[in-house]
Structure formats: C-alpha cells, structure tokens
Design an enzyme around this catalytic site. Structure first.
Site, PDB file in Angstrom:
ATOM      1  N   THR A 124       0.904  -1.172   0.131  1.00  0.00           N
ATOM      2  CA  THR A 124      -0.031   0.212  -0.124  1.00  0.00           C
ATOM      3  C   THR A 124       0.909   1.329   0.007  1.00  0.00           C
ATOM      4  O   THR A 124       0.652   2.233  -0.640  1.00  0.00           O
ATOM      5  CB  THR A 124      -0.862   0.159   1.087  1.00  0.00           C
ATOM      6  OG1 THR A 124      -1.590  -1.265   0.937  1.00  0.00           O
ATOM      7  CG2 THR A 124      -1.838   1.232   1.150  1.00  0.00           C
ATOM      8  N   ASP A 146       1.608  -9.207   9.911  1.00  0.00           N
ATOM      9  CA  ASP A 146       3.155  -9.816   9.921  1.00  0.00           C
ATOM     10  C   ASP A 146       4.088  -8.870  10.288  1.00  0.00           C
ATOM     11  O   ASP A 146       5.253  -9.360  10.662  1.00  0.00           O
ATOM     12  CB  ASP A 146       3.288  -9.571   8.185  1.00  0.00           C
ATOM     13  CG  ASP A 146       2.275 -10.585   7.424  1.00  0.00           C
ATOM     14  OD1 ASP A 146       1.931 -11.295   7.965  1.00  0.00           O
ATOM     15  OD2 ASP A 146       2.560 -10.165   6.251  1.00  0.00           O
ATOM     16  N   ARG A 181       1.817 -36.898  20.466  1.00  0.00           N
ATOM     17  CA  ARG A 181       2.140 -36.470  18.883  1.00  0.00           C
ATOM     18  C   ARG A 181       3.103 -35.583  18.931  1.00  0.00           C
ATOM     19  O   ARG A 181       3.195 -34.566  19.747  1.00  0.00           O
ATOM     20  CB  ARG A 181       0.816 -36.170  18.289  1.00  0.00           C
ATOM     21  CG  ARG A 181       0.149 -37.359  17.899  1.00  0.00           C
ATOM     22  CD  ARG A 181      -1.516 -36.953  17.201  1.00  0.00           C
ATOM     23  NE  ARG A 181      -1.994 -38.111  16.886  1.00  0.00           N
ATOM     24  CZ  ARG A 181      -3.312 -37.922  16.580  1.00  0.00           C
ATOM     25  NH1 ARG A 181      -4.079 -36.602  16.790  1.00  0.00           N
ATOM     26  NH2 ARG A 181      -4.218 -38.985  16.359  1.00  0.00           N
ATOM     27  N   GLY A 189       2.723 -14.769   7.868  1.00  0.00           N
ATOM     28  CA  GLY A 189       3.925 -13.739   8.138  1.00  0.00           C
ATOM     29  C   GLY A 189       4.803 -13.461   6.986  1.00  0.00           C
ATOM     30  O   GLY A 189       5.770 -12.747   7.178  1.00  0.00           O
ATOM     31  N   ARG A 190       4.722 -14.044   5.924  1.00  0.00           N
ATOM     32  CA  ARG A 190       5.334 -13.812   4.847  1.00  0.00           C
ATOM     33  C   ARG A 190       6.757 -14.229   4.986  1.00  0.00           C
ATOM     34  O   ARG A 190       7.022 -15.310   5.502  1.00  0.00           O
ATOM     35  CB  ARG A 190       5.281 -12.239   4.220  1.00  0.00           C
ATOM     36  CG  ARG A 190       3.806 -12.206   3.507  1.00  0.00           C
ATOM     37  CD  ARG A 190       3.787 -11.092   2.641  1.00  0.00           C
ATOM     38  NE  ARG A 190       4.381  -9.842   3.274  1.00  0.00           N
ATOM     39  CZ  ARG A 190       4.235  -8.691   2.780  1.00  0.00           C
ATOM     40  NH1 ARG A 190       3.986  -8.496   1.401  1.00  0.00           N
ATOM     41  NH2 ARG A 190       4.685  -7.598   3.778  1.00  0.00           N
TER      42      ARG A 190
HETATM   43  O1  F6P Z   1       0.390 -10.048   4.766  1.00  0.00           O
HETATM   44  C1  F6P Z   1      -0.645 -10.686   5.365  1.00  0.00           C
HETATM   45  C2  F6P Z   1      -1.030 -12.172   4.942  1.00  0.00           C
HETATM   46  O2  F6P Z   1      -1.783 -12.533   5.847  1.00  0.00           O
HETATM   47  C3  F6P Z   1       0.525 -12.862   5.096  1.00  0.00           C
HETATM   48  O3  F6P Z   1       0.815 -13.425   6.276  1.00  0.00           O
HETATM   49  C4  F6P Z   1       0.050 -14.202   4.228  1.00  0.00           C
HETATM   50  O4  F6P Z   1       1.378 -14.573   3.557  1.00  0.00           O
HETATM   51  C5  F6P Z   1      -0.687 -13.246   2.924  1.00  0.00           C
HETATM   52  O5  F6P Z   1      -1.079 -12.323   3.707  1.00  0.00           O
HETATM   53  C6  F6P Z   1      -1.822 -14.111   2.471  1.00  0.00           C
HETATM   54  O6  F6P Z   1      -2.440 -13.369   1.389  1.00  0.00           O
HETATM   55  P1  F6P Z   1      -3.800 -13.892   0.916  1.00  0.00           P
HETATM   56  O7  F6P Z   1      -4.869 -13.307   1.782  1.00  0.00           O
HETATM   57  O8  F6P Z   1      -3.739 -13.069  -0.489  1.00  0.00           O
HETATM   58  O9  F6P Z   1      -3.989 -15.348   0.988  1.00  0.00           O
END
Ligand code: F6P
Length: 367
Positions: A124, A146, A181, A189-190
């Site tokens: 953004t 994240d 288990r 979190g990318r």
């Molecule tokens: O950036 C926020 C986030 O939730 C990340 O943690 C995740 O990798 C991504 O967005 C998932 O994106 P989408 O909602 O497009 O699946």
C-alpha cells in the site's frame, strides 16, 4: 490548519485485512470532520476504489459502533496496484498488466479529494508512493499482522494476530499432549518471523522455525526425539509459512497471477510433518492456521494503537505534514517519509533479543 486548501480527504484500506482497520477509519473520520471541519470519503476496496471510481462520503454516524469489528467497512484488495494493474488476459491466458495511474488521478480530481489516508503495509505504501510522485498528498498508517513494515517497531493488528495464534497453539498443545504426537502448526507472516516467534514463545512451543533462521531437518527431528527420550511424549512445533531448510526453498502454496506480488506461501508444515514422521517414527500431524489469524475483533492494545495512529494521521493533515507514514518507535508515535518504506520488508535481525530469549528457555530454532 497549516494547509487551508484541504477540504476533502479520502481514506482507503489496502492489502490483506487485519484487526484494527475499522478503529483507524473511525478516528480519522471523526477527527477530520469534528476537529478539522473536513469532508471524508471512504474509498472502497483499497486502490481498486480509486481505479474504478468507487467511493462514498463518510459521516460520523457511518463510523459509529465499528471500533470492535474485525475486517474493514471499506473493503480491501491486495491485487490492485495502479502502477501494475491486471486489465485483462493476453492470448497465452496470462494477465496483462497496465499502468492505470492516469485514470486514478482523474478520479481523485473528479471527486475533489485533496489528500488520501492510506492504511496498509509495504504494498500500500508503494501504491501511495506512486501517487505522491504524481503530486497527490498522502498520509500512511501502518497495518499488517506480519509486523514487517520498515521503520515501525509495531503495526496494528499484529498483537491481535499473536493472541489468536497463541490461543490456537494452546489448543493444539493439549491435544498433542493427550495423543503423544508431534504437532506442526503453520503460521502466516510472509518472509518475517515476528508472528511465529511471538506466538511460539507465548505458547511455549518446543521448536520454532522462522524464515530468518534456515532450519536443519536433522536438528528438528533430534529435538522431537530428545523430548521423547526425556519422557515428554509430545512436541509442539510453530513454523512460519516462510521458513525454509538450510540451502532449500520456501514452500509456495499458489501463484496469484493477477497480483503484482503473486507468490502466496503455504504448506511447509505438511512437508515437515511428513519428514519428521518418516525420520523419527513419531506420530505427527500438521495444522495450517491460515486466515483465522487475520480475523476477529482487535485486542484492547490494538484498538488503542490503531486509534493513536489514526489520530496522529489527522494531526499530520492539520499540520500540513504530507507524505508521511505514522510509525511507532521506541514506545512513541512518530512519522517517516512514506517513500522510505515502500516495497521493503522488516525481518528479525539475528541478534534480536527474542531469539536469545527463545534459546534461553530451551526452544529449538532448528539450527
Ligand atoms: O500480509 C498478510 C498475509 O496474511 C500474510 O501473512 C500471508 O502470507 C498473506 O497475507 C496471504 O495472502 P492472501 O490473503 O492473499 O492469501
């Protein structure tokens, strides 16, 4: 007010949603109308609303009773970057991207928006930077679960996501213990490990795997076996979706072709669970927490943080301090130029105190 020319502002929420967005919309609308005498327009679905000219006036009544609501009353999109917008498909079936900034500028002029409050993450802020370079006044407010936006120690939404993920880990902890288990739980979190490390520490996970520390599968299996030998007949593993083995690759769930940032990570927990079960013989299960981490009502801390951020955004408008991103640095609200954070991600430094803290409580980081 330092800049008398501003009489109408737009507000948009871009990128993945997170708890606290409505709290920002609420304070921006109330304070801009009530304290600065401005008109406020809510732009629908992030930058998509600017591309499609979809926006509506917001009144104080419109933002009443939304403080505690998850999501965003304006809607959002993590695919609409005006500089690189998918306008159709080529003969090969692949999306064709175009720069539609000119169209966005026409809509901004048409609606007589003098400035835009952009609530979002790095993508953004990249979109806002594009507009700033074309002469549009912007103010940024940092959101994301994240916590990976540059120049801010904290984004709103993160603390709520940590709480949600911790509660999920706690629930899986008890079933791990009952069934003896290995439970591998995957968090979002990318490319940053903030969410996984924080929730993993809060839940007392035995193994925490983050993108910043490539893991060694032997070390991970060893941690499970050692616990088993010590009579701890279960292991709780928190793994970030961006974690990868030493010398290996992240696991990609899907490629979203019409997104300017197309890679969606996911699935590392399933790969790990199979490897652990094969190598150790221990019964192992994988759980992907997924979008549950982005939902729900913000915790009290995020409600206040989001409101502080939004209030600061309105103060910056009042002072005519344009093109600034509100940030949280060393326990106080401040601001930095939006351009300085665009398209950059903040990851954990190897000497972050939380990493030393995890090791101090015998948590394996898989290295
Ligand atoms: O950036 C926020 C986030 O939730 C990340 O943690 C995740 O990798 C991504 O967005 C998932 O994106 P989408 O909602 O497009 O699946």
């Amino acid at each position: 007010m330092a800049n008398q020319k501003v009489s109408r502002i737009g507000v948009l929420t871009g990128g993945g949603d997170c708890p606290g967005l409505n709290a920002v919309i609420r304070v921006v609308t109330k304070a801009a109308i009530g304290q600065l005498g401005l008109e406020v327009y809510g732009i629908e679905d992030g930058f998509l609303g600017l591309i499609r000219n979809r926006m509506r006036p917001l009144t104080r009544d419109d933002v009443s009773n939304i403080l505690t609501a998850g999501g965003t009353i304006l809607g959002t999109s993590n695919k609409a970057n005006p500089a690189k917008f998918a306008t159709g498909k080529g003969p090969d079936g692949k999306p064709v991207f175009e720069d539609v900034t000119e169209r966005v500028l026409e809509h901004i002029q048409d609606r007589r928006l003098d400035a835009i409050v952009c609530i979002g993450g790095d993508g953004t802020m990249s979109g806002a930077t594009n507009l700033i370079r074309r002469g549009v006044k912007c103010i940024g407010v940092p959101k994301t679960i994240d916590n990976d936006l540059m120049s801010t120690d904290l984004t709103f939404g993160f603390t709520t996501a940590v709480q949600t993920a911790t509660e999920c880990l706690d629930k899986i902890h008890s079933t791990a213990s009952s069934h003896h288990r290995v439970m591998v739980v995957e968090l979002m979190g990318r490319n940053a490990g903030w969410l996984t490390l924080s929730a993993g520490l809060a839940a007392g996970a035995d193994v925490i795997l983050i993108p910043e520390i490539p893991y060694d599968i032997e070390k991970v299996c060893d941690a499970c076996i050692q616990r088993d030998r010590r009579g701890k007949r279960f292991t709780l593993i928190a793994v970030a979706e961006g974690a990868a083995p030493r010398g290996g690759q992240q696991v990609v769930d899907k490629i979203v072709h019409d997104s300017p940032d197309p890679v969606r990570l996911g699935g590392v927990s399933t790969v790990l669970a199979e490897q652990i079960s094969e190598r150790t013989g221990l019964e192992t299960r994988a759980t992907i927490l997924g979008h549950v981490q982005r939902g729900g009502t913000p915790v009290a801390f995020d409600r206040v943080l989001a409101t502080r951020f939004g209030h600061k955004a309105v103060q910056l408008i009042a002072e005519g301090q344009w093109n600034q991103l509100v940030v949280w640095q060393r326990g106080a609200v401040d601001c930095v130029p939006i351009e300085s954070v665009a398209d950059r991600q903040r990851t954990l430094a190897p000497d972050d105190p939380m990493i030393a803290m995890a090791r101090a409580v015998d948590t394996s980081l898989g290295d």
